[in-house]
Design a protein around this motif. Structure first.
Motif, mmCIF file in Angstrom:
data_model
loop_
_atom_site.group_PDB
_atom_site.id
_atom_site.type_symbol
_atom_site.label_atom_id
_atom_site.label_comp_id
_atom_site.label_asym_id
_atom_site.label_seq_id
_atom_site.Cartn_x
_atom_site.Cartn_y
_atom_site.Cartn_z
ATOM 1 N N ALA A 126 -28.179 17.514 -13.297
ATOM 2 C CA ALA A 126 -27.791 18.814 -12.743
ATOM 3 C C ALA A 126 -26.292 18.851 -12.480
ATOM 4 O O ALA A 126 -25.699 17.854 -12.052
ATOM 5 C CB ALA A 126 -28.551 19.078 -11.446
ATOM 6 N N VAL A 127 -25.684 20.016 -12.739
ATOM 7 C CA VAL A 127 -24.257 20.199 -12.476
ATOM 8 C C VAL A 127 -24.065 21.381 -11.533
ATOM 9 O O VAL A 127 -24.794 22.373 -11.603
ATOM 10 C CB VAL A 127 -23.461 20.400 -13.781
ATOM 11 N N SER A 128 -23.056 21.276 -10.662
ATOM 12 C CA SER A 128 -22.937 22.220 -9.546
ATOM 13 C C SER A 128 -21.970 23.366 -9.787
ATOM 14 O O SER A 128 -21.790 24.202 -8.908
ATOM 15 C CB SER A 128 -22.480 21.464 -8.295
ATOM 16 N N TRP A 129 -21.328 23.419 -10.961
ATOM 17 C CA TRP A 129 -20.287 24.437 -11.156
ATOM 18 C C TRP A 129 -20.808 25.724 -11.792
ATOM 19 O O TRP A 129 -20.036 26.597 -12.165
ATOM 20 C CB TRP A 129 -19.148 23.869 -12.004
ATOM 21 N N GLY A 130 -22.124 25.865 -11.906
ATOM 22 C CA GLY A 130 -22.695 27.060 -12.504
ATOM 23 C C GLY A 130 -23.353 27.968 -11.489
ATOM 24 O O GLY A 130 -22.732 28.381 -10.514
ATOM 25 N N PHE A 131 -24.637 28.246 -11.694
ATOM 26 C CA PHE A 131 -25.324 29.245 -10.877
ATOM 27 C C PHE A 131 -25.777 28.694 -9.528
ATOM 28 O O PHE A 131 -25.465 29.246 -8.481
ATOM 29 C CB PHE A 131 -26.523 29.808 -11.642
ATOM 30 N N ALA A 132 -26.543 27.626 -9.531
ATOM 31 C CA ALA A 132 -27.134 27.127 -8.286
ATOM 32 C C ALA A 132 -26.180 26.184 -7.557
ATOM 33 O O ALA A 132 -25.512 25.359 -8.185
ATOM 34 C CB ALA A 132 -28.451 26.411 -8.578
ATOM 35 N N PRO A 133 -26.099 26.278 -6.231
ATOM 36 C CA PRO A 133 -25.250 25.362 -5.460
ATOM 37 C C PRO A 133 -25.838 23.952 -5.449
ATOM 38 O O PRO A 133 -27.039 23.760 -5.648
ATOM 39 C CB PRO A 133 -25.241 25.980 -4.061
ATOM 40 N N ILE A 134 -24.984 22.984 -5.188
ATOM 41 C CA ILE A 134 -25.386 21.587 -5.293
ATOM 42 C C ILE A 134 -26.514 21.234 -4.330
ATOM 43 O O ILE A 134 -27.407 20.447 -4.670
ATOM 44 C CB ILE A 134 -24.168 20.648 -5.085
ATOM 45 N N ASP A 135 -26.521 21.799 -3.122
ATOM 46 C CA ASP A 135 -27.584 21.476 -2.160
ATOM 47 C C ASP A 135 -28.950 21.914 -2.680
ATOM 48 O O ASP A 135 -29.946 21.189 -2.527
ATOM 49 C CB ASP A 135 -27.305 22.140 -0.808
ATOM 50 N N ALA A 136 -28.998 23.105 -3.298
ATOM 51 C CA ALA A 136 -30.263 23.595 -3.848
ATOM 52 C C ALA A 136 -30.702 22.743 -5.031
ATOM 53 O O ALA A 136 -31.896 22.458 -5.202
ATOM 54 C CB ALA A 136 -30.123 25.055 -4.271
ATOM 55 N N LEU A 137 -29.749 22.333 -5.850
ATOM 56 C CA LEU A 137 -30.080 21.483 -6.994
ATOM 57 C C LEU A 137 -30.627 20.137 -6.522
ATOM 58 O O LEU A 137 -31.644 19.655 -7.030
ATOM 59 C CB LEU A 137 -28.842 21.270 -7.867
ATOM 60 N N LYS A 138 -29.967 19.536 -5.557
ATOM 61 C CA LYS A 138 -30.423 18.232 -5.060
ATOM 62 C C LYS A 138 -31.794 18.336 -4.401
ATOM 63 O O LYS A 138 -32.601 17.405 -4.483
ATOM 64 C CB LYS A 138 -29.397 17.656 -4.092
ATOM 65 N N ALA A 139 -32.063 19.483 -3.760
ATOM 66 C CA ALA A 139 -33.376 19.680 -3.136
ATOM 67 C C ALA A 139 -34.485 19.716 -4.181
ATOM 68 O O ALA A 139 -35.641 19.388 -3.881
ATOM 69 C CB ALA A 139 -33.378 20.972 -2.322
ATOM 70 N N ALA A 140 -34.136 20.115 -5.418
ATOM 71 C CA ALA A 140 -35.112 20.136 -6.514
ATOM 72 C C ALA A 140 -35.289 18.759 -7.138
ATOM 73 O O ALA A 140 -36.091 18.593 -8.054
ATOM 74 C CB ALA A 140 -34.686 21.145 -7.577
ATOM 75 N N ARG A 141 -34.527 17.787 -6.672
ATOM 76 C CA ARG A 141 -34.651 16.374 -7.032
ATOM 77 C C ARG A 141 -34.453 16.092 -8.525
ATOM 78 O O ARG A 141 -35.345 15.561 -9.195
ATOM 79 C CB ARG A 141 -35.998 15.830 -6.552
ATOM 80 N N PRO A 142 -33.273 16.430 -9.052
ATOM 81 C CA PRO A 142 -32.964 15.996 -10.420
ATOM 82 C C PRO A 142 -32.768 14.484 -10.436
ATOM 83 O O PRO A 142 -32.617 13.851 -9.380
ATOM 84 C CB PRO A 142 -31.654 16.725 -10.717
ATOM 85 N N ASP A 143 -32.740 13.909 -11.616
ATOM 86 C CA ASP A 143 -32.503 12.465 -11.709
ATOM 87 C C ASP A 143 -31.060 12.122 -11.349
ATOM 88 O O ASP A 143 -30.789 11.063 -10.778
ATOM 89 C CB ASP A 143 -32.819 11.982 -13.128
ATOM 90 N N HIS A 144 -30.141 13.030 -11.703
ATOM 91 C CA HIS A 144 -28.727 12.838 -11.395
ATOM 92 C C HIS A 144 -28.115 14.205 -11.112
ATOM 93 O O HIS A 144 -28.570 15.219 -11.646
ATOM 94 C CB HIS A 144 -27.982 12.172 -12.564
ATOM 95 N N ALA A 145 -27.068 14.236 -10.283
ATOM 96 C CA ALA A 145 -26.369 15.487 -9.982
ATOM 97 C C ALA A 145 -24.879 15.204 -9.877
ATOM 98 O O ALA A 145 -24.469 14.181 -9.308
ATOM 99 C CB ALA A 145 -26.888 16.102 -8.683
#
Length: 210
Positions: A178-197
């Motif tokens: 997951a990358v944080s520079w697009g639509f979803a903020p990093i906290d929301a991405l990390k909450a979805a538990r990707p393998d890497h962010a």
């Protein structure tokens, strides 16, 4: 990465290209044409961290309207100027492919739009394209490009900027970055538990190619 992947699948909007502002500007037109509630700017910011189905429910968008909205948005994107790429995008793709790692692009956008933004040189080196993915249809497209390129799911990565990218990767059993520079903020991405962010392009590049 310690082991060379069979395949890296990149999302386009919000991952390789900064198209978020285009789609935000298009939102009032879509709202009027397809008769759903137009959220305020503050609501739009808050919705970045919410799952897509929750956003659809809040705006009053039934599932049957999604294909029509997507077709219209892709048509408008084709008529627009080329979307600007994030800094370092072409260098990242070049470095990955120079390592002999096949690259695929899976996007909800039209292939012509993606090719125009990436340019002919990089586009000619993309191993597989699967564009026009529906809001919840990316898993099918992931399977398609893996099958075409004979990639082992255990050695395939998907790079994206939305919660639905993480969900689709998990559905097909591949590693999600997951990358944080697009639509979803990093906290929301990390909450979805990707393998890497990752928060920045250089860190992503270092992870993918060393």
């Amino acid at each position: 990465m310690q082991t060379k992947p069979d395949l890296i699948i990149f999302d386009f909007d919000g991952t390789l290209a900064d198209s978020v502002s285009f789609f935000r500007a298009l939102l009032p037109e879509l709202s009027q044409k397809f008769r759903f509630r137009l959220p305020s700017h503050e609501e739009q910011e808050a919705m970045r961290g919410h799952p897509p189905r929750e956003v659809m429910s809040s705006l009053g968008i039934p599932g049957w309207k999604l294909p029509m909205i997507a077709v219209y948005a892709r048509k408008r994107a084709r008529a627009a100027e080329a979307f600007p790429l994030f800094e370092g995008t072409l260098d990242l793709l070049d470095a990955v492919m120079a390592k002999g790692i096949p690259v695929a692009v899976v996007s909800s956008n039209a292939e012509a739009v993606v090719r125009r933004a990436l340019g002919p040189e990089i586009s000619s080196r993309i191993s597989a394209w699967s564009c026009g993915a529906g809001m919840f249809g990316k898993a099918k497209h992931f399977r398609d490009v893996m099958k075409r390129l004979k990639a082992d799911p255990a050695r395939t990565l998907a790079v994206g900027d939305e919660i639905r990218d993480i969900d689709a990767a998990r559905e097909v059993g591949i590693c999600c970055v997951a990358v944080s520079w697009g639509f979803a903020p990093i906290d929301a991405l990390k909450a979805a538990r990707p393998d890497h962010a990752f928060d920045d392009g250089p860190a992503l590049k270092a992870f993918l190619v060393g």
